[in-house]
Write an enzyme that holds these catalytic residues in place. Structure first.
Site, short mmCIF file in Angstrom:
data_model
loop_
_atom_site.label_atom_id
_atom_site.label_comp_id
_atom_site.label_asym_id
_atom_site.label_seq_id
_atom_site.Cartn_x
_atom_site.Cartn_y
_atom_site.Cartn_z
N ASP A 115 0.84 -1.20 0.00
CA ASP A 115 0.00 0.00 0.00
C ASP A 115 0.88 1.25 0.00
OD1 ASP A 115 -2.81 0.98 0.39
OD2 ASP A 115 -1.92 1.91 2.16
N GLU A 130 1.70 -0.67 -5.05
CA GLU A 130 0.76 0.39 -5.37
C GLU A 130 1.58 1.68 -5.38
OE1 GLU A 130 -3.16 2.88 -3.90
OE2 GLU A 130 -1.57 2.35 -2.50
#
Ligand code: GLC
Length: 506
Positions: A194, A255
């Protein structure tokens, strides 16, 4: 399963809160996923990426982690997670978990200790505390700084309940290596990282001088003080090194919202991460020229690393709605994506042709964006509505209780059971496409060559012997000579109608 499985894998994103609820409390959970493993295996995907399942106050749907080594009780137990891993593997499905290293929850013991210990303490060093805030803005709206009780400010690029960690502190680096080991030892096949591009900040914390509120990426500058800093790469080299001890089939996917495919390529150098989401493709409008240039620049910039393609996820408007063309465009986009070289990510519910739910009542909105933007941005709940599995009315088999977000009554035609037996349903298009893609060596990793076509049509060849044609224009397009149609997104005919795609054997 061979070592390079990830180079052409199709990975299905499970947004756990909204996938399937086994406990009846209206929130999806591990029991729900376990019950649907046969469905997922039957769909034909290679792996699942499960969004954060850790103990969390859930102010950002679990992206606010209070303990990285356990499971939130609303989702199940650690034993359930271990059972899920075993059962998924038995079904031939790998599992990728979400790791959230940019920030913790404000309930994480480290942040609680930092608050208690006060200014200047080693406990505060693990986060970014300062006496004065700078002008940085939160992605969710407002200032990126909030005040602790004693007057110091702490940095949070997202919600105030998500304080940013200080990755210059060696204890933070050690801790995350240990967390990775914890899950690798339990058999996970990889991690989705993330906000991989946000972890390192310029220690001087200089003012930006401009208002970047809501931006999750560096707007056209190479030296942004908190996005895409060169320092993140050293961290990822140490992570890759760790994964290597487990054999090279445990993978990372980043990401990373960056400003060009060239910058993205830096994340997937041979000693760094395996793959990174290709958000340029996701953000590209339904336009043949722009699609083609995004495809070319992505493939070219990545070099030896495989591309990944993604149409939807839990942060963006579902592509049935986003492309503005309803189901036909979304079905055509699937055949385009699955014919491109590399791997692909599917987002739960896209196989049912679900659209964005744009009319959720304001009182049910849960995304922190809604509050932080002063109710000017509704946020991302519209793509997070629980899946419809069966039945004629909500909760459509998702739960025996009341789903945490309401499902539209019109989804009765879109449930898995409604689509199961209809050979022309979107669900069966996905199954067919994934089956053909798996059986045919032309798909997946490898090269692509463009064929001559009108400007509004994309036509390319994959070897051996497959051609994909996508019509993004308004006129029917002629098909190139072919032996047979392998798969069509709409009614196959002599010509390809607008908003349609075909796979041809040539
Ligand atoms: C990522 C997640 C998003 C989350 C944010 C903060 O962008 O995909 O859902 O809100 O990080 O963790």
């Amino acid at each position: 399963m061979n070592g390079a499985w990830w180079r052409d894998a199709v990975i299905y994103q499970v947004y756990i809160r909204s996938f399937a609820d086994g406990s009846g409390d209206g929130v999806g959970d591990l029991a729900g996923i376990r019950a649907k493993l046969p469905y997922l295996a039957g769909l034909g995907v290679d792996a699942l990426w499960i969004t954060p399942w850790y103990p969390s106050p859930m102010t950002d749907g679990g992206y606010d982690v209070a303990d990285y080594r356990d499971i939130d009780p609303v989702f199940g137990t650690l034993a359930d997670a271990e059972a899920l891993l075993r059962e998924a593997h038995r079904h031939g499905l790998r599992i990728i978990v979400d790791i959230v290293p940019n920030h913790t929850s404000d309930r994480h013991p480290w942040f609680q200790a930092a608050l208690a210990a006060g200014p200047g303490s080693p406990e505060r060093e693990r986060y970014v505390f300062r006496d004065e805030p700078n002008d940085w803005r939160s992605v969710f709206g407002g200032s990126a700084w909030s005040r602790a009780g004693d007057g110091q400010w702490y940095l949070h690029l997202f919600d105030a309940t998500q304080p940013d960690l200080n990755w210059d502190d060696p204890r933070v680096r050690e801790e995350f290596l240990d967390i990775l080991r914890f899950w690798l030892d339990r058999g996970v096949d990889g991690f989705r990282i993330d906000v991989a591009h946000g972890m390192v900040k310029d220690p001087a914390l200089p003012d930006l001088g401009v208002d970047h509120e809501g931006l999750v990426e560096p707007p056209d500058r190479g030296d942004h003080p908190h996005w895409d800093r060169p320092g993140v790469h050293e961290i990822f080299r140490s992570w890759r090194e760790l994964a290597r001890h487990y054999g090279d089939d445990r993978i990372f996917v980043a990401e990373a919202w960056v400003d060009s495919p060239r910058r993205l390529a830096r994340y997937v150098r041979p000693d760094e991460l395996h793959t990174a989401f290709n958000f340029d493709f996701l953000r590209c409008p339904w336009d043949a020229g722009r699609m083609r240039s995004v495809i070319d620049s992505s493939v070219e910039a990545l070099g030896a690393a495989p591309a990944t393609w993604v149409l939807s996820n839990h942060d963006v408007k579902r592509h049935v709605t986003r492309y503005g063309g309803g189901l036909p465009r979304a079905r055509a986009a699937l055949l385009l994506m699955l014919a491109l070289p590399g791997g692909a990510y599917l987002y739960q519910g896209e196989e049912l042709g679900l659209e964005e739910v744009e009319d959720l009542p304001e009182e049910v909105l849960r995304d922190p964006k809604w509050e932080r933007s002063g109710h000017t941005q509704r946020g991302r709940d519209g793509c997070r509505v629980p899946l419809p599995w069966s039945g004629a009315a909500p909760p459509f088999g998702f739960s025996t209780g009341t789903p945490w977000l309401p499902q539209p009554a019109r989804w009765s035609a879109k449930t898995v059971s409604a689509q199961d037996a209809d050979p022309r349903s979107t669900l069966n298009l996905y199954r067919e496409a994934l089956r053909i893609r798996k059986e045919n060596p032309a798909f997946g990793d490898g090269a692509l060559s463009w064929l001559d076509s009108p400007p509004e049509v994309l036509a390319f060849r994959r070897e051996p012997g497959v051609v994909c044609v996508v019509n993004l224009g308004e006129e029917p397009a002629a098909l190139p000579p072919h032996r047979k149609v392998l798969l069509a997104s709409g009614e196959p005919g002599d010509e390809l109608p607008p908003d349609a795609a075909v796979w041809l054997a040539v």
